[in-house]
Design a protein around this motif. Structure first.
Motif, mmCIF file in Angstrom:
data_model
loop_
_atom_site.group_PDB
_atom_site.id
_atom_site.type_symbol
_atom_site.label_atom_id
_atom_site.label_comp_id
_atom_site.label_asym_id
_atom_site.label_seq_id
_atom_site.Cartn_x
_atom_site.Cartn_y
_atom_site.Cartn_z
ATOM 1 N N ALA A 41 -33.047 48.888 -54.555
ATOM 2 C CA ALA A 41 -32.490 48.147 -53.422
ATOM 3 C C ALA A 41 -33.363 48.318 -52.183
ATOM 4 O O ALA A 41 -33.717 47.344 -51.509
ATOM 5 N N VAL A 42 -33.733 49.556 -51.897
ATOM 6 C CA VAL A 42 -34.501 49.777 -50.662
ATOM 7 C C VAL A 42 -35.917 49.203 -50.803
ATOM 8 O O VAL A 42 -36.450 48.591 -49.869
ATOM 9 N N ALA A 43 -36.500 49.362 -51.983
ATOM 10 C CA ALA A 43 -37.853 48.848 -52.167
ATOM 11 C C ALA A 43 -37.864 47.331 -52.061
ATOM 12 O O ALA A 43 -38.733 46.742 -51.396
ATOM 13 N N ALA A 44 -36.904 46.681 -52.695
ATOM 14 C CA ALA A 44 -36.848 45.224 -52.642
ATOM 15 C C ALA A 44 -36.695 44.745 -51.209
ATOM 16 O O ALA A 44 -37.389 43.828 -50.762
ATOM 17 N N PHE A 45 -35.794 45.399 -50.473
ATOM 18 C CA PHE A 45 -35.569 44.959 -49.098
ATOM 19 C C PHE A 45 -36.830 45.158 -48.262
ATOM 20 O O PHE A 45 -37.267 44.266 -47.538
ATOM 21 N N ALA A 46 -37.419 46.348 -48.392
ATOM 22 C CA ALA A 46 -38.595 46.662 -47.581
ATOM 23 C C ALA A 46 -39.747 45.719 -47.899
ATOM 24 O O ALA A 46 -40.400 45.179 -46.993
ATOM 25 N N ILE A 47 -39.991 45.495 -49.175
ATOM 26 C CA ILE A 47 -41.124 44.646 -49.540
ATOM 27 C C ILE A 47 -40.874 43.199 -49.122
ATOM 28 O O ILE A 47 -41.772 42.516 -48.635
ATOM 29 N N ALA A 48 -39.641 42.758 -49.251
ATOM 30 C CA ALA A 48 -39.319 41.406 -48.798
ATOM 31 C C ALA A 48 -39.553 41.280 -47.293
ATOM 32 O O ALA A 48 -40.099 40.280 -46.809
#
Lengths: 361, 359, 306
Positions: free
Chosen positions: C46-53
């Motif tokens: 969740a955090v990686a997806a949000f950050a990369i987006a």
């Protein structure tokens, strides 16, 4: 390059003792790197984590208070896990036990007598055991997987507690806020020594650990648990009943979780609230395995884990890190401890070059 | 006995630094905060932390702060508070209802430390004060806006737990709405959590599916705002200004602003004028702030501003009779205003709310 | 869109992360490994997806990032339990603690920012089918992935030779090893698949379900996913049914409240859990079925003998 394990002939007694220290060493190194990366003084941070909570008397008491429910639940769980019963719903049994134990001081507030406390403890153990009996029954009778049922019943217990405390059990003099009356003096679990917060819950935890250690080591029951845990078939050949063992393990761990619940409510909190556990039942699973499912090991593991909670708070204050960092650090410590335990059972070789044929990579 | 001695020792040590702590000014104060959630919840704990940062900024070198986040209610809270008391904090803010008894317990052992407990009512020792905000004042304004702008005449209310503060909010919202549209309907869903974006989003969708076209929430995440934005509905923010999550959706938001209170109380300790008090402040004191009124016609905005101004000046109280209880019996007679004491323990609905209060 | 469609859509959204995480864990458990760290891998996703987006401006890259993050994180579990043969239960729980902490640290910079939402992809022609077209063929890519995962895993486990080997390992790693199956390597791959699925499930939360980042936003969904695997008695199609049943009861109780049924909300909130137990009890009455599907060496460590 790869890592190869070779099973030792027996357990390495050297590494049984050394491995926690190697783990600690690795954690310290990782900690230094972590805190340097965050721009914090690593010495100060590690001091706060591991030493500061042990330097003051009040803090030692808090350590015992925090460790008590963890140890009490974990020793019960160790019997479950040793006998291959996957009870992961101790959190629910903790809650229901606490509620059953609280019936007297909350609903029969007027009855104040020295009999109250012993009855509360008994009710709590019955309550916890009864709640654990549900997954046990479903497993023994209907072959329903206990991992799922015991876990789901945790959520049910949490919601039931919430409803009771906001509804029927709400303190009539509490302005409709969700909490019960404060327990009267006869319903409060006494402190072990008058000068500090450590309540009898910690005493129960030690007693339970010693008794279960004795049972596992010295009695036929302990042998039965081990045999059935290793192989239900072999156990049956030896004349043991795996069904009875399901009940035994669940009821025992449920009762201990219930006892932990009432000890927390009556010894540490003093009333029933919508939330009475910050996840003791789940943390205790880690404690059980950290202690290698050995009741005495669990006492040590419970104290160490409690120390990381206290140390985490101390570090948050003294060097201003967030609670996220403390959890990360806690996770690292657990990883190192778990990883280093490998040394007890195996020799580790680092192999370079071509893979040997026929070995699993 | 030893414990009292220790406590005394700690007290004398503190006194050594700050001399009779009650009446004399200090050069430097240490203020400590206990939060129930992570400071990153962008809701309740986040707003308290914003208050802490504000005080830090205003007082500069004179103030040192520390905080502990995600402290579970129960024995952990008691330990956290005691740790602060022992580590030289002069004033400790405990910001969750569940910290009430631990706060009072520790306060007894540390008479020279000031304790401030948010949302509770127990002040068992002279060094314990309580504070809270009248969020219901803002909710009345929301109700009016909702009734004016809703096309379906129905709003959806995402509620957390049935405690008096939440019940005040629902009632106040409904009274505001009824003042505009007596037939206004309110659907309430209890999610039994303060914070679960997924569950709040699901509740928001359920309410919209059942005909509500305006959402309001008494939970902390911004998820309902996003759902409303996606569905083209309108919504009110909660705790913080959530306009970034619904630039064309947010009508306004009730902002919890603890900054003025924290600055005032910490300054009082610095000046040696701190006294026990029970603060229940609202718009007038700047505790309850309305975010800019957006995405609504000018006349609705004008009405909202007028009502807010009247509440702020004390000219109008949201709970002014005649008000009937849900069952039709009279609660407040014509012109009668509810007393704070009664409101603080409110556990029934006013007439017209189509939900049963969990008992 | 009528109300029934809207409700079904809500259920599908609620069920997708559970389904994805559960299907991944199913493969892991079929290979005989019990990874209780689903919650931790999910929150990392969740955090990686949000950050990369946020950083790249592309929600699609975010989804891929979430998947990779979950996979990398699962390697940590793999190294401990497969290479160092540490206890799986405890390592999984530790993984969750670590994940919650690490994600909180990474996510600190992203609190209070509205996220990017992964856009729905309309499948031409199919999307025009009345009623179901809108539901099944106008969805976000992660939903499609979840369905593909179910079909794919079902095929893999029961139709492919590799799947047969994986199940053999789960049933008896020693026998499988004796037959020359690469136990540890297969288990590593299974664990990584589970991590990738959990990571993608987490990505669904932070860039589809509720496009935002907040700490602990998985809120226990990883645990539900774990329970669903058991519920499904390790069969992919039943995971699908279980996830949607759970979603339906969860959403249904909210609707019941909005309609004003007058039952305490705590009891309604408990319904999904009780319903799951009830259905499992009914399924497990068929004793033979359950026994056949349970991976016999689940949770047991394996060290190749030589």
């Amino acid at each position: 390059m790869r890592i190869e394990l070779k099973k030792r002939d027996g357990l390495s007694s050297l590494f049984s003792i050394l491995s926690p220290f190697i783990a600690l060493g690795l954690t310290l190194i990782a900690g230094v790197i972590l805190f340097l990366l965050l721009g914090k003084d690593p010495v100060k941070a590690l001091y706060s984590f591991f030493i500061e909570p042990l330097t003051e008397v009040w803090s030692l008491h808090e350590l015992a208070v925090k460790a008590a429910p963890l140890i009490l639940i974990a020793v019960g769980l160790s019997i479950c896990y040793r006998s291959n019963n996957w009870n992961i719903g101790a959190e629910g049994q903790f809650i229901i036990g606490a509620m059953a134990g609280s019936i007297l001081p909350v609903m029969f507030h007027g009855w104040q007598s020295p009999l109250v406390l012993p009855l509360m403890l008994i009710f709590a153990m019955i309550g916890g055991a009864a709640y654990a009996a549900i997954p046990a029954f479903l497993k023994a009778r209907l072959n329903t997987n206990e991992i799922l049922t015991s876990l789901m019943l945790v959520y049910v217990a949490q919601l039931f507690l919430d409803w009771m405390v906001r509804g029927p059990w709400r303190n009539p003099e509490g302005f409709n806020f969700p909490e019960t009356r404060n327990f009267h003096d006869y319903a409060v679990l006494p402190r072990i020594i008058e000068t500090g917060k450590t309540h009898w819950g910690f005493g129960f935890a030690l007693i339970a650990a010693i008794v279960l250690w004795f049972i596992m080591r010295r009695t036929l029951k302990g042998f039965e648990i081990t045999v059935l845990g290793a192989s239900a078939r072999a156990g049956r050949f030896a004349g043991f009943s795996d069904k009875k063992m399901v009940y035994f393990a669940f009821l025992l761990s449920g009762a201990l979780a219930g006892l932990a619940g009432i000890s927390e409510v009556s010894g540490a909190i003093g009333q029933v609230r919508p939330v009475i556990s910050p996840g003791y039942g789940f943390t205790a699973i880690i404690v059980a395995f950290l202690g290698r499912l050995n009741p005495l090991g669990i006492v040590a593991a419970g104290l160490v884990l409690a120390l990381t909670y206290l140390g985490g708070e101390a570090a948050q204050i003294s060097i201003g890190i967030t609670d996220k960092v403390t959890r990360l650090f806690q996770g690292l410590l657990l990883f190192f401890v778990l990883g280093c335990d490998t040394l007890i059972h195996y020799r580790i070789r680092i192999v370079t070059g071509a893979t040997q044929k026929g070995s699993a990579a | 006995m030893k414990k009292t001695l220790l406590a005394l020792a700690a007290a004398t040590a503190l006194a050594g630094l700050s001399a009779p702590a009650t009446a004399e000014a200090m050069d430097k104060v240490k203020a400590c905060f206990v939060y129930v959630g992570p400071v990153g919840d962008f809701g309740w704990s986040y707003q308290h932390d914003q208050g802490r940062l504000y005080a830090e900024e205003k007082l500069g070198d004179k103030l040192e702060t520390a905080y502990l986040e995600s402290v579970p209610e129960g024995s952990d809270a008691e330990r956290a508070i005691e740790r602060f008391a022992r580590s030289g904090c002069n004033i400790i803010f405990t910001t969750s209802f569940g910290y009430m008894d631990p706060t009072n317990k520790i306060a007894k052992d540390f008479p020279d430390v000031k304790f401030e407990h948010a949302t509770g009512y127990k002040r068992e020792h002279a060094n314990v004060a309580t504070y809270d905000s009248k969020f219901f004042q803002g909710r009345y304004v929301l109700g009016q806006i909702a009734a004016k702008t809703s096309e379906s005449g129905t709003a959806g209310y995402i509620a957390s737990f049935p405690i008096p503060e939440v019940v005040q909010g629902i009632n106040s919202f409904m009274l505001g709405a009824q003042s505009v549209n007596p037939d206004f309907k309110l659907k309430v869903v209890w999610v039994n959590t303060w914070f679960d974006p997924g569950k709040e989003a699901d509740a928001a969708k359920a309410l919209l599916d059942q005909g509500a076209d305006i959402l309001t929430q008494h939970t902390d995440s911004t998820a309902p705002m996003q759902v409303a934005a996606e569905r083209g509905a309108k919504a009110f923010g909660q705790a913080s200004d959530m306009i970034a999550f619904g630039p064309e959706t947010q009508l306004t938001s009730i902002i919890d602003d603890w900054a003025p209170y924290y600055l005032e109380r910490i300054s009082a300790v610095l000046e040696g004028t701190w006294e026990q008090s029970a603060t229940w402040a609202g718009m007038a004191e700047g505790h309850v702030v309305m975010a800019p009124y957006t995405n609504m016609p000018d006349d609705v905005k004008a009405m909202a501003e007028e009502t807010a101004a009247k509440i702020k000046s004390g000219e109008f109280h949201p709970f002014t009779g005649p008000i009937m209880k849900q069952d039709g019996s009279e609660w407040l007679a014509e012109g009668q205003v509810a007393e704070d004491g009664e409101l603080a323990g409110l556990n029934f609905y006013v007439k017209g709310i189509d939900d049963q209060l969990p008992q | 869109m009528d109300m029934t469609q809207a409700i079904i859509l809500t259920i599908m959204t609620a069920a997708t992360p559970l389904l994805l995480a559960a299907i991944g864990e199913l493969v892991v458990e079929r290979s005989g490994v019990l990874n209780l760290g689903v919650e931790g891998m999910m929150i990392m996703g969740a955090v990686a997806a949000f950050a990369i987006a946020q950083i790249t401006g592309s929600a699609g890259l975010g989804a891929i990032g979430g998947l990779i993050a979950g996979m990398l994180f699962s390697l940590l579990f793999g190294f401990l339990t497969l290479t160092l043969v540490a206890n799986q239960v405890a390592t999984g729980l530790a993984l969750t603690i670590l994940g919650l902490g690490l994600s909180g640290m990474i996510g600190e910079a992203f609190i209070g920012l509205p996220g990017l939402k992964l856009a729905a992809i309309e499948i031409p022609v199919l999307a025009d089918i009345p009623f179901i077209g809108r539901l099944l063929f106008n969805q976000d890519p992660i939903f499609y992935m979840s369905i593909i995962a179910v079909i794919g895993v079902n095929w893999f486990l029961f139709k492919s030779r590799a799947g047969l080997r994986l199940r053999a390992i789960g049933d008896s790693h020693s026998s499988a090893h004796a037959l020359g199956v690469k136990v540890v390597r297969t288990r590593y791959l299974a664990v990584m698949f589970g991590g990738a699925c959990a990571g993608l499930a987490g990505a669904h939360l932070s860039i589809v379900y509720t496009p935002q980042w907040v700490e602990n936003m998985t809120a226990g969904r990883g645990w539900i996913a774990l329970a669903l695997v058991v519920f499904a008695s390790w069969r992919p199609t039943r995971v699908l049914a279980g996830a949607y049943l759970f979603g339906a009861v969860s959403i249904g109780q909210l609707h019941a409240q909005a309609l004003g049924v007058g039952i305490p909300s705590q009891f309604l909130s408990a319904l999904p859990y009780l319903a799951t137990i009830a259905v499992l009890v009914i399924i497990s009455l068929n004793r033979r079925m359950t026994l056949i599907n349970t991976p016999a060496s689940l949770g047991k460590s394996f060290v190749p003998e030589r």
